[in-house]
Design a protein around this motif. Structure first.
Motif: not given
Length: 462
Positions: A299-310
């Motif tokens: 189950r995946v979700t995006p982060l506000a910063d597309p370059l953040a490592p997560g």
């Protein structure tokens, strides 16, 4: 619920997880021997030195499998038992698998042989391991040796099991042997594992006999976004790209996906340099069927910063998080999502143009106890029932599925989790090596026996 005639009903194991016998027959050390011996690498300091003692108890274990009514056994050969230094053949090591195959055939069980299930000889790791291109060539040599010894009796051959785990957990996160944590190194290792598969396919098919079939087994985690926005779709694309398509597409002759190339280019460039002209043609050697290993979706979700490592340390995954799995969960904390298996099989079939598929691993760990000589594992029975219905739904939709292998035959050494997770159809008391067939083993056996009847009268138990 009936399954096609000739369907393979089996259970799967891996050499390091069950064999033990590390000092027998001249076996050399593997990367898992080294990894497990290091402090803090495996939960509880567990090792595979004894494991299930299958090296000495294989007749009993095969008898249990055959007694359940299963008609196939997927096992792996320990490279370091056959070639202690990764290069030099051991007659004593080959003799063990010679005896194992003969016992399977004597019991009427189809041997389904996997050449590599993560236990690289330590001598080859000392020379660079899978990040070193020469390891792929050594793997092809090893494949030829095993095929020369057993090809007169074994028809079903799998080259590599789950290159995703061997590369990304072994060289990317360091959670598995050999314990290297470097994304760029992991990508190079992944390419050489796939190249090793292709080179082994050349060696195997050069020696092929009538009836031989060749495959590899990939583990899939369908990416399920937690929303419908373009950002959610992008998160799912990234996860699917590195976990699934990065390994599947080259095998299908499509090469490495262009979007994944872009996702991983920031890791340093060693991967791109490792892919030489002609490599993807080697990897795309035709296979007879694909092993599909499935346990759970992501189950995946995006982060506000597309370059953040997560929170997912796989190569190329920036700008997303993997969410905690919703229930019901297995003891491993994995989601139980049988419908995702149906969708996965349909997706692979469509993407591959109808390539035959075998569910080469599917199963669940639960907390099991022996009570009055019996293991009442109703949760696992339900798990198998639901996932077999999912496979059947895929078959009804036109997917060419030719077999189902439960993971696993025996409770065993579960890699970095040691002996804390029990997946087996058969309970193993690791102190006494006493085996006890679980209710789930009996259930799967009833289904297999029912489907061994003529198609017109076959029904599945439950």
């Amino acid at each position: 619920m009936t399954f096609p005639a000739g369907f393979l009903w089996g259970a799967a194991t891996a050499s390091y997880q069950i064999e033990g016998g590390v000092a027998d027959g001249g076996r050399g050390p593997s990367i898992w021997d080294t990894f497990a011996a290091a402090d803090g690498k495996v939960l509880g300091g567990a090792t595979g030195d004894v494991a299930c003692d299958h090296y000495h108890r294989y007749p009993e274990d095969i008898g249990l499998l055959a007694g359940l009514g299963l008609n196939a056994y997927r096992f792996s050969v320990a490279w370091s038992r056959v070639m202690p230094d990764g290069r030099t053949t051991s007659a004593a090591g080959l003799a063990f698998y010679d005896r194992l195959v003969d016992e399977l055939l004597r019991r009427g069980v189809v041997p389904v042989l996997t050449l590599y299930h993560w236990d690289l000889p330590q001598a080859l790791e000392d020379d660079g391991g899978w990040p070193e291109r020469d390891t792929a060539a050594r793997f092809a040599d090893y494949a030829a040796v095993v095929h020369d010894a057993l090809g007169d009796r074994v028809n079903q051959w799998t080259t590599v099991n789950e290159p995703f785990c061997a590369a990304f957990l072994g060289y990317g996160t360091g959670a598995h042997a050999p314990g290297v944590a470097d994304p760029d190194t992991a990508l190079v290792a992944a390419h050489h594992l796939l190249l090793g598969h292709g080179l082994a396919m050349r060696a195997l098919t050069a020696q092929a006999r009538p009836g031989h079939e060749f495959s590899l087994a990939l583990n899939f985690a369908p990416a399920i976004p937690d929303g419908s926005s373009p950002a959610h779709a992008e998160a799912a694309r990234k996860f699917d790209g590195i976990h699934n398509r990065f390994f599947l597409d080259p095998v299908l002759g499509k090469g490495y996906p262009a979007d994944v190339w872009a996702d991983v280019e920031h890791h340093g460039g060693r991967f791109a340099a490792s892919v030489r002209d002609g490599d993807t043609d080697v990897i795309a050697a035709p296979i007879d069927w694909l092993g599909v290993n499935y346990y759970a979706p992501a189950r995946v979700t995006p982060l506000a910063d597309p370059l953040a490592p997560g929170n997912c340390p796989l190569p190329g995954l920036r700008g997303l998080d993997v969410l905690p799995a919703p229930g019901p969960l297995t003891a491993f904390g994995w989601e139980q999502a049988p419908a995702a298996l149906t969708d996965l099989l349909k997706w692979i079939s469509a993407r591959s143009g109808g390539l035959p598929l075998v569910v080469a691993e599917n199963g669940a760990s639960f907390v099991d106890k022996v009570v009055d000589g019996r293991v009442f594992d109703a949760a696992r029975v339900n798990y198998f029932m639901e996932h077999l219905h999912a496979v059947h739904d895929a078959i009804r939709a036109g997917v060419d599925v030719r077999g189902y292998f439960a993971w696993s035959l025996l409770d065993n050494f579960e890699w970095a989790m040691g002996y804390t997770q029990r997946f087996g159809l058969v309970h193993v008391d690791f102190e006494t090596q006493q085996r006890t067939v679980k209710d789930s083993g009996r259930f799967l056996g009833r289904v297999a026996r029912a489907n061994a009847l003529p198609t017109s009268t076959a029904t599945a138990a439950g």
